[in-house]
Design a protein around this motif. Structure first.
Motif, PDB file in Angstrom:
ATOM      1  N   THR A  54       0.812  -1.215   0.000  1.00 37.29           N
ATOM      2  CA  THR A  54       0.000   0.000   0.000  1.00 37.29           C
ATOM      3  C   THR A  54       0.847   1.267   0.000  1.00 37.29           C
ATOM      4  OG1 THR A  54      -1.750  -1.181   1.156  1.00 37.29           O
ATOM      5  CG2 THR A  54      -1.833   1.208   1.253  1.00 37.29           C
ATOM      6  N   GLN A  55       0.511   2.164  -0.913  1.00 36.59           N
ATOM      7  CA  GLN A  55       1.103   3.490  -1.080  1.00 36.59           C
ATOM      8  C   GLN A  55       2.530   3.475  -1.612  1.00 36.59           C
ATOM      9  OE1 GLN A  55       0.414   5.960   2.368  1.00 36.59           O
ATOM     10  NE2 GLN A  55      -1.774   5.546   2.355  1.00 36.59           N
ATOM     11  N   GLN A  56       2.953   2.352  -2.182  1.00 31.94           N
ATOM     12  CA  GLN A  56       4.267   2.325  -2.815  1.00 31.94           C
ATOM     13  C   GLN A  56       4.129   2.513  -4.325  1.00 31.94           C
ATOM     14  OE1 GLN A  56       6.003  -1.366  -1.196  1.00 31.94           O
ATOM     15  NE2 GLN A  56       7.449  -0.027  -0.127  1.00 31.94           N
ATOM     16  N   HIS A  57       5.181   3.050  -4.927  1.00 31.09           N
ATOM     17  CA  HIS A  57       5.213   3.378  -6.351  1.00 31.09           C
ATOM     18  C   HIS A  57       6.396   2.660  -6.983  1.00 31.09           C
ATOM     19  CE1 HIS A  57       7.213   5.961  -9.420  1.00 31.09           C
ATOM     20  NE2 HIS A  57       6.021   5.898  -9.962  1.00 31.09           N
ATOM     21  N   PHE A  58       6.200   2.200  -8.232  1.00 33.80           N
ATOM     22  CA  PHE A  58       7.263   1.513  -8.962  1.00 33.80           C
ATOM     23  C   PHE A  58       7.154   1.891 -10.436  1.00 33.80           C
ATOM     24  CE2 PHE A  58       8.641  -2.354 -11.329  1.00 33.80           C
ATOM     25  CZ  PHE A  58       9.965  -2.386 -10.913  1.00 33.80           C
ATOM     26  N   GLY A  59       8.251   2.297 -11.048  1.00 36.26           N
ATOM     27  CA  GLY A  59       8.279   2.618 -12.467  1.00 36.26           C
ATOM     28  C   GLY A  59       8.996   1.529 -13.241  1.00 36.26           C
ATOM     29  N   PHE A  60       8.536   1.272 -14.472  1.00 38.55           N
ATOM     30  CA  PHE A  60       9.181   0.265 -15.309  1.00 38.55           C
ATOM     31  C   PHE A  60       9.110   0.684 -16.774  1.00 38.55           C
ATOM     32  CE2 PHE A  60       4.871  -0.975 -14.397  1.00 38.55           C
ATOM     33  CZ  PHE A  60       4.351  -1.442 -15.598  1.00 38.55           C
ATOM     34  N   SER A  61      10.018   0.120 -17.549  1.00 37.65           N
ATOM     35  CA  SER A  61      10.173   0.506 -18.953  1.00 37.65           C
ATOM     36  C   SER A  61       9.209  -0.233 -19.869  1.00 37.65           C
ATOM     37  CB  SER A  61      11.599   0.221 -19.420  1.00 37.65           C
ATOM     38  OG  SER A  61      12.517   0.976 -18.667  1.00 37.65           O
ATOM     39  N   LYS A  62       8.930   0.399 -21.004  1.00 34.55           N
ATOM     40  CA  LYS A  62       8.061  -0.212 -22.006  1.00 34.55           C
ATOM     41  C   LYS A  62       8.712  -1.461 -22.583  1.00 34.55           C
ATOM     42  CE  LYS A  62       9.813   2.550 -25.851  1.00 34.55           C
ATOM     43  NZ  LYS A  62       9.475   3.495 -26.891  1.00 34.55           N
ATOM     44  N   GLU A  63       7.854  -2.336 -23.086  1.00 33.19           N
ATOM     45  CA  GLU A  63       8.238  -3.537 -23.813  1.00 33.19           C
ATOM     46  C   GLU A  63       9.119  -4.499 -23.018  1.00 33.19           C
ATOM     47  OE1 GLU A  63       9.700  -2.178 -27.604  1.00 33.19           O
ATOM     48  OE2 GLU A  63       7.808  -1.146 -28.026  1.00 33.19           O
ATOM     49  N   VAL A  64       9.086  -4.429 -21.687  1.00 31.36           N
ATOM     50  CA  VAL A  64       9.782  -5.384 -20.834  1.00 31.36           C
ATOM     51  C   VAL A  64       8.721  -6.331 -20.259  1.00 31.36           C
ATOM     52  CG1 VAL A  64      11.188  -5.704 -18.762  1.00 31.36           C
ATOM     53  CG2 VAL A  64      11.599  -3.727 -20.248  1.00 31.36           C
TER      54      VAL A  64
END
Length: 97
Positions: A71-81
């Motif tokens: 809860t309330q955590q954020h994660f970014g990731f790249s396209k096409e992975v």
């Protein structure tokens, strides 16, 4: 005009549920609901994306790693992975891309 939407609050915990909240040429926001032990199968994103956990917890599987998010955590990731998600408990999260 003010438009209030209750999609997220009303989205059930029943396997995998996906609701599109916003879609335009610049932005898409998806609301994802996963029941405990449900799986969002292996897939890719057409754009770089951000995941924000609203409630619950998940295991985010990407590049031979497991990222535990709660809860309330954020994660970014790249396209096409390629990636996939498992719910450790009933969980709702947003995908913003």
């Amino acid at each position: 005009m003010i438009d209030i939407d209750n999609t997220i609050a009303q989205q059930p915990f029943d396997g995998l549920q996906v609701e599109r909240l916003v879609k335009n040429p610049a932005l898409e926001i998806l609301s994802i609901s996963l029941a405990k032990n449900a799986v969002f199968p292996n897939h890719t994103s057409p754009k770089d994306a951000h995941l924000i956990v609203l409630e619950g917890s998940i295991n985010f599987h990407i590049e031979n790693q497991i990222v535990n998010l709660t809860t309330q955590q954020h994660f970014g990731f790249s396209k096409e992975v390629e990636h996939w998600v498992t719910a450790k408990e009933d969980t709702k999260f947003l995908i913003i891309r």
